[in-house]
Design an enzyme around this catalytic site. Sequence first.
Site, mmCIF file in Angstrom:
data_model
loop_
_atom_site.group_PDB
_atom_site.id
_atom_site.type_symbol
_atom_site.label_atom_id
_atom_site.label_comp_id
_atom_site.label_asym_id
_atom_site.label_seq_id
_atom_site.Cartn_x
_atom_site.Cartn_y
_atom_site.Cartn_z
ATOM 1 N N HIS A 97 -3.571 -4.008 2.516
ATOM 2 C CA HIS A 97 -4.969 -3.570 2.552
ATOM 3 C C HIS A 97 -5.281 -2.699 3.765
ATOM 4 O O HIS A 97 -5.790 -1.585 3.617
ATOM 5 C CB HIS A 97 -5.890 -4.781 2.498
ATOM 6 C CG HIS A 97 -7.275 -4.488 2.026
ATOM 7 N ND1 HIS A 97 -7.557 -3.562 1.043
ATOM 8 C CD2 HIS A 97 -8.480 -5.020 2.398
ATOM 9 C CE1 HIS A 97 -8.860 -3.538 0.826
ATOM 10 N NE2 HIS A 97 -9.440 -4.396 1.633
ATOM 11 N N HIS A 126 -4.227 -0.184 6.499
ATOM 12 C CA HIS A 126 -3.140 0.795 6.537
ATOM 13 C C HIS A 126 -2.576 0.903 7.953
ATOM 14 O O HIS A 126 -2.648 1.945 8.609
ATOM 15 C CB HIS A 126 -3.630 2.154 6.039
ATOM 16 C CG HIS A 126 -4.093 2.112 4.615
ATOM 17 N ND1 HIS A 126 -4.855 3.108 4.039
ATOM 18 C CD2 HIS A 126 -3.891 1.184 3.636
ATOM 19 C CE1 HIS A 126 -5.105 2.801 2.770
ATOM 20 N NE2 HIS A 126 -4.535 1.634 2.513
ATOM 21 N N ASP A 181 -1.547 -2.667 -3.964
ATOM 22 C CA ASP A 181 -1.872 -1.240 -3.934
ATOM 23 C C ASP A 181 -0.632 -0.409 -4.221
ATOM 24 O O ASP A 181 0.116 -0.043 -3.310
ATOM 25 C CB ASP A 181 -2.533 -0.834 -2.614
ATOM 26 C CG ASP A 181 -3.993 -1.251 -2.546
ATOM 27 O OD1 ASP A 181 -4.490 -1.865 -3.512
ATOM 28 O OD2 ASP A 181 -4.647 -0.972 -1.522
ATOM 29 N N ASP A 238 0.836 -1.207 0.000
ATOM 30 C CA ASP A 238 0.000 0.000 0.000
ATOM 31 C C ASP A 238 0.873 1.259 0.000
ATOM 32 O O ASP A 238 0.715 2.136 0.827
ATOM 33 C CB ASP A 238 -0.949 -0.010 1.202
ATOM 34 C CG ASP A 238 -1.880 -1.211 1.205
ATOM 35 O OD1 ASP A 238 -3.093 -1.019 1.071
ATOM 36 O OD2 ASP A 238 -1.398 -2.362 1.337
ATOM 37 N N HIS A 298 -11.716 -2.873 7.191
ATOM 38 C CA HIS A 298 -11.555 -4.120 6.426
ATOM 39 C C HIS A 298 -11.667 -5.370 7.305
ATOM 40 O O HIS A 298 -11.201 -6.446 6.913
ATOM 41 C CB HIS A 298 -10.219 -4.144 5.685
ATOM 42 C CG HIS A 298 -10.043 -3.014 4.716
ATOM 43 N ND1 HIS A 298 -10.994 -2.691 3.782
ATOM 44 C CD2 HIS A 298 -9.010 -2.132 4.540
ATOM 45 C CE1 HIS A 298 -10.561 -1.655 3.062
ATOM 46 N NE2 HIS A 298 -9.373 -1.296 3.499
#
EC number: 3.1.3.2
Length: 459
Positions: A350, A352, A191, A162, A323
């Site tokens: 996914h 953070h 990501d 990410d 999530h």
Amino acid sequence: MGVVKGLLALALVLNVVVVSNGGKSSNFVRKTNKNRDMPLDSDVFRVPPGYNAPQQVHITQGDLVGRAMIISWVTMDEPGSSAVRYWSEKNGRKRIAKGKMSTYRFFNYSSGFIHHTTIRKLKYNTKYYYEVGLRNTTRRFSFITPPQTGLDVPYTFGLIGDLGQSFDSNTTLSHYELSPKKGQTVLFVGDLSYADRYPNHDNVRWDTWGRFTERSVAYQPWIWTAGNHEIEFAPEINETEPFKPFSYRYHVPYEASQSTSPFWYSIKRASAHIIVLSSYSAYGRGTPQYTWLKKELRKVKRSETPWLIVLMHSPLYNSYNHHFMEGEAMRTKFEAWFVKYKVDVVFAGHVHAYERSERVSNIAYKITNGLCTPVKDQSAPVYITIGDAGNYGVIDSNMIQPQPEYSAFREASFGHGMFDIKNRTHAHFSWNRNQDGVAVEADSVWFFNRHWYPVDDST
């Protein structure tokens, strides 16, 4: 026999000095940046000088065992050449490999000319130089191939997820580059650019991200996992091909592991067998991904690659509210296999933030017994969420309370990880917080290999 005794002796010593922060929610408070995204005129997005100069150069492993490299780059003014000139440090004789060029359109954006060229039959553990471009705008880079696969081959992987292109993203990448552990390959858990966050999925932000990361990924391979921000399914602007920009820009050697899709595949590197899965492709019984993984796990040879690592984007175990339980459907399909084949560690992004689990499983449930609570299981992997590289400057700080028993350590901060394989029995993992010195380990733990040394390594 002497080697085995030596390994067991090392195991006994390391068993005594295990260091970690078990069962802890860190109360560290991170500083926040007023400005999140780096502006387009940031120096890290600088276009290389010269007409049609190659940019966004990146490499990844190009075959199953590390004797090939995929070299990719973009030219903006005209197609130019897709040829790569390369030579080893030990032998200056230049060779040439030829590749292919493609372009794509996304809404009102037209890409540059995207080149992918695979160079093959490389020697293990060798430094190579390579050049892309023509005449006055040729650019030169280098990389080191991995050692040949084997039982006690040491190797250090960086873990980044990410990333995005915020000021925090830049700090993460700088920390990784300056780490005294000197990561040799990045395992990237999805990501990348977050281009889909900009108006109409502004694909200029794919170009800026490619230039931003070039300083690392042109010199060492990044192993790619697709995340949800790579999907870019946008029917409101007539863009209905999932993963379109990502697929054009980032190639992987999926066919080398008999995969039918670039979103799930495997590679062997040094002493690790690495399996990449797709959280956003079908994985139910009978689907191509399900069928491939079932066969792939059977093929793993722990006598050749003792460390079994799985990469995915959406975590199967996560104790943050954001999530929460999104990976549950995939967990019910694959977790029993992870336990059966004794996967050592599963890395995901996914969320953070950072989190490390204990070795747990939740596979005992039957409709007649009601057993649906994760329990400690020394055949299970450790699950590490490391989607904390910077994204667009937002951290997920809202945690499930009280902290679940399966969660060993969690902290809502940006950072990166290092998985440092020592031999067939031991590896050291550390998580490095952005706001510490580059050598500071905010969380660390010794891993004991589930096949060769399956002792309790709970924290």
